[in-house]
Design a protein around this motif. Structure first.
Motif, PDB file in Angstrom:
ATOM      1  N   HIS A  90     -86.920  21.363  32.698  1.00 14.45           N
ATOM      2  CA  HIS A  90     -86.775  22.617  33.439  1.00 14.45           C
ATOM      3  C   HIS A  90     -85.285  22.952  33.448  1.00 14.45           C
ATOM      4  N   VAL A  91     -84.925  23.955  32.674  1.00 10.65           N
ATOM      5  CA  VAL A  91     -83.515  24.212  32.389  1.00 10.65           C
ATOM      6  C   VAL A  91     -82.994  25.390  33.201  1.00 10.65           C
ATOM      7  N   GLU A  92     -81.886  25.161  33.861  1.00  5.32           N
ATOM      8  CA  GLU A  92     -81.177  26.221  34.580  1.00  5.32           C
ATOM      9  C   GLU A  92     -80.211  26.940  33.643  1.00  5.32           C
ATOM     10  N   GLU A  93     -79.516  26.153  32.807  1.00  2.07           N
ATOM     11  CA  GLU A  93     -78.527  26.724  31.881  1.00  2.07           C
ATOM     12  C   GLU A  93     -78.455  25.859  30.634  1.00  2.07           C
ATOM     13  N   GLU A  94     -78.298  26.507  29.478  1.00  2.00           N
ATOM     14  CA  GLU A  94     -78.128  25.767  28.230  1.00  2.00           C
ATOM     15  C   GLU A  94     -76.886  26.263  27.508  1.00  2.00           C
ATOM     16  N   ILE A  95     -76.190  25.334  26.879  1.00  2.00           N
ATOM     17  CA  ILE A  95     -75.040  25.667  26.039  1.00  2.00           C
ATOM     18  C   ILE A  95     -75.262  24.977  24.695  1.00  2.00           C
ATOM     19  N   ILE A  96     -75.429  25.774  23.651  1.00  2.00           N
ATOM     20  CA  ILE A  96     -75.611  25.231  22.303  1.00  2.00           C
ATOM     21  C   ILE A  96     -74.272  25.317  21.581  1.00  2.00           C
ATOM     22  N   VAL A  97     -73.776  24.172  21.148  1.00  2.00           N
ATOM     23  CA  VAL A  97     -72.471  24.106  20.477  1.00  2.00           C
ATOM     24  C   VAL A  97     -72.703  23.619  19.046  1.00  2.00           C
ATOM     25  N   PRO A  98     -72.923  24.537  18.104  1.00  2.00           N
ATOM     26  CA  PRO A  98     -73.269  24.127  16.738  1.00  2.00           C
ATOM     27  C   PRO A  98     -72.241  23.210  16.082  1.00  2.00           C
ATOM     28  N   SER A  99     -70.960  23.474  16.310  1.00  2.00           N
ATOM     29  CA  SER A  99     -69.915  22.690  15.643  1.00  2.00           C
ATOM     30  C   SER A  99     -69.827  21.261  16.158  1.00  2.00           C
ATOM     31  N   GLU A 100     -70.429  20.985  17.307  1.00  2.00           N
ATOM     32  CA  GLU A 100     -70.453  19.625  17.847  1.00  2.00           C
ATOM     33  C   GLU A 100     -71.834  18.989  17.712  1.00  2.00           C
ATOM     34  N   TYR A 101     -72.773  19.699  17.074  1.00  2.00           N
ATOM     35  CA  TYR A 101     -74.152  19.220  16.938  1.00  2.00           C
ATOM     36  C   TYR A 101     -74.687  18.818  18.314  1.00  2.00           C
ATOM     37  N   HIS A 104     -76.226  21.214  25.418  1.00  2.00           N
ATOM     38  CA  HIS A 104     -75.889  20.779  26.777  1.00  2.00           C
ATOM     39  C   HIS A 104     -76.798  21.519  27.755  1.00  2.00           C
ATOM     40  N   LEU A 105     -77.532  20.761  28.566  1.00  2.00           N
ATOM     41  CA  LEU A 105     -78.493  21.353  29.493  1.00  2.00           C
ATOM     42  C   LEU A 105     -78.132  21.013  30.932  1.00  2.00           C
ATOM     43  N   THR A 106     -78.138  22.026  31.769  1.00  2.00           N
ATOM     44  CA  THR A 106     -78.090  21.816  33.214  1.00  2.00           C
ATOM     45  C   THR A 106     -79.488  22.097  33.743  1.00  2.00           C
ATOM     46  N   LEU A 107     -80.112  21.090  34.350  1.00  2.00           N
ATOM     47  CA  LEU A 107     -81.490  21.217  34.795  1.00  2.00           C
ATOM     48  C   LEU A 107     -81.562  21.865  36.175  1.00  2.00           C
ATOM     49  N   THR A 108     -82.746  22.317  36.535  1.00  2.00           N
ATOM     50  CA  THR A 108     -82.926  22.992  37.823  1.00  2.00           C
ATOM     51  C   THR A 108     -82.669  22.055  39.001  1.00  2.00           C
ATOM     52  N   ASP A 109     -82.779  20.739  38.772  1.00  2.00           N
ATOM     53  CA  ASP A 109     -82.496  19.785  39.849  1.00  2.00           C
ATOM     54  C   ASP A 109     -81.039  19.328  39.848  1.00  2.00           C
ATOM     55  N   GLY A 110     -80.209  19.968  39.006  1.00  2.00           N
ATOM     56  CA  GLY A 110     -78.782  19.664  38.985  1.00  2.00           C
ATOM     57  C   GLY A 110     -78.366  18.609  37.983  1.00  2.00           C
ATOM     58  N   GLN A 111     -79.318  17.930  37.365  1.00  2.00           N
ATOM     59  CA  GLN A 111     -78.967  16.906  36.388  1.00  2.00           C
ATOM     60  C   GLN A 111     -78.407  17.535  35.108  1.00  2.00           C
ATOM     61  N   THR A 112     -77.641  16.716  34.380  1.00  2.00           N
ATOM     62  CA  THR A 112     -77.081  17.137  33.098  1.00  2.00           C
ATOM     63  C   THR A 112     -77.687  16.293  31.981  1.00  2.00           C
ATOM     64  N   ILE A 113     -78.162  16.975  30.949  1.00  2.00           N
ATOM     65  CA  ILE A 113     -78.700  16.319  29.752  1.00  2.00           C
ATOM     66  C   ILE A 113     -77.925  16.849  28.548  1.00  2.00           C
TER      67      ILE A 113
END
Length: 400
Positions: A90-101, A104-113
């Protein structure tokens, strides 16, 4: 326990530890890395003014080389070939960084994946938990950073778009819509892999080549394949490779005086075909008695690796230009000609990722795109495309 057994188990433990891949750490600044990459893209678009708008799916592919192919999109990590959901959040925010493969996900419960691919595999990283290597992705690839190159971040992405299309040891134009390699595309992909020390990824496939023709165009033996096979063989073997004699025997059916002529994309292109043959012979150090015909060939400028002085210009300037539709659908053609003419007509799209594409190809199986989006099946739009990525990479890499 005796001292002897103690040392045995100690050395065994060291050996096992040495074999374990070292996991990456959480990227400290995904937003900053994305901004740097987008700045690099802006510079590229400024230098290459022909642009094409493509639909922005906001996805990323993982699984370079022979690793399990994965798609991240909308909080899900999918098996790219089966569509099975491997992970979802359950994703609150996503950042896709192609050059770093990196995703980055910030989940709705505040966790970072973070999903991150490096030289050892594809990893799931999470604060407070041990890094997890995704099963099926552990294999070695070389992933240079191109740190001293002005287009370093872009080269990283183009390199990824080549390596992602190696599947089961075979280099294909796009692993979702093509089932078998094309020698022409594979030769350009191999040039990239030679630069980045990744030829082992396709070594076994090249060693297993026995047919001098890929027969991808309605089964027609295309004359340029002969030189492409010789070149591919030269990268991992020598003239003793079984395909070499098969190529030399097959040349006879296309020989016309001092050059060869046959079909490539349903038309005769003797200059292009003879250039490839000579290049392949030269790559293996084989005798070459062939002469490039002194005539105009619209494909001649798509071979930029050698023999540029042998070019015969068209009578009309318009004849040498790729038409707008072909340039948009098959952008690798214009990028190849840019390499030949030192021009900047090759198209750049509007996306962060992917940078390469192909549309309306006659021998692509577009239903394979269903796992991405059904709309692309209708549009017959496949990306990334390895030949396009390779042409861009090789031109930009050379232009330091």
């Amino acid at each position: 326990m005796s001292l002897r057994w103690f040392f045995f188990f100690f050395l065994l433990t060291l050996s096992v530890s040495a074999q374990k891949p070292l996991p990456p750490t959480l990227h400290p600044d995904p937003a900053g890395a994305l901004a740097d990459y987008q700045k690099n893209l802006a510079q590229l678009r400024q230098q290459h003014p022909n642009h094409r708008e493509l639909p922005n799916l906001k996805f990323f592919l993982f699984g370079m080389g022979d690793r399990l192919k994965l798609i991240y999109r909308k909080g899900r990590l999918l098996n790219a070939l089966t569509g099975n959901i491997e992970e979802q959040w359950h994703v609150e925010e996503e950042i896709i960084v192609p050059s770093e493969y990196l995703v980055h996900l910030t989940l709705t419960d505040g966790q970072t994946i973070q999903i991150r691919e490096d030289e050892t595999g594809v990893w799931l990283l999470q604060t407070g938990r041990r890094p997890r290597l995704i099963p099926g992705t552990r294999s070695r690839v070389n992933l240079p950073r191109f740190a001293n190159h002005p287009f370093g971040p872009i080269l990283r992405v183009l390199h990824q778009e080549v390596l992602i299309n190696v599947i089961n040891g075979r280099p294909v134009p796009n692993f979702l819509v093509y089932f078998k390699p094309s020698y022409r595309d594979a030769a350009l992909m191999a040039m990239v892999m030679r630069e980045t020390n990744n030829l082992p990824l396709i070594h076994d496939w090249i060693m297993a080549i026995r047919d001098p023709f890929d027969r991808n165009n309605r089964g027609i033996p295309e004359a340029d394949n002969l030189g492409e096979v010789l070149f591919l063989v030269s990268l991992v073997s020598d003239k003793s490779h079984p395909a070499v004699q098969m190529v030399l025997d097959s040349v006879k059916q296309f020989q016309k005086g001092a050059y060869i002529v046959g079909k490539t994309n349903n038309a005769e292109h003797p200059v292009f075909q003879t250039k490839w043959l000579k290049y392949g012979l030269k790559s293996l150090g084989l005798p070459d008695s062939y002469t490039i015909p002194k005539e105009y060939d619209s494909y001649s400028s798509r071979f930029w690796m050698d023999y540029k002085s042998e070019y015969v210009a068209p009578v009309s300037v318009e004849d040498k230009k790729i038409d707008e539709t072909s340039g948009a659908n098959y952008p690798y053609l214009a990028w190849a000609e840019d390499h030949f003419y030192k021009g900047k007509r090759g198209m750049v799209n509007n996306l962060d990722y992917p940078m390469s594409w192909e549309q309306q190809a006659s021998n692509a199986h577009y239903p394979g795109l269903t796992v991405l989006d059904k709309e692309f099946v209708k549009q017959k739009l496949a990306f990334p495309h390895a030949w396009h990525a390779a042409e861009m990479f090789l031109l930009l890499y050379e232009d330091k």
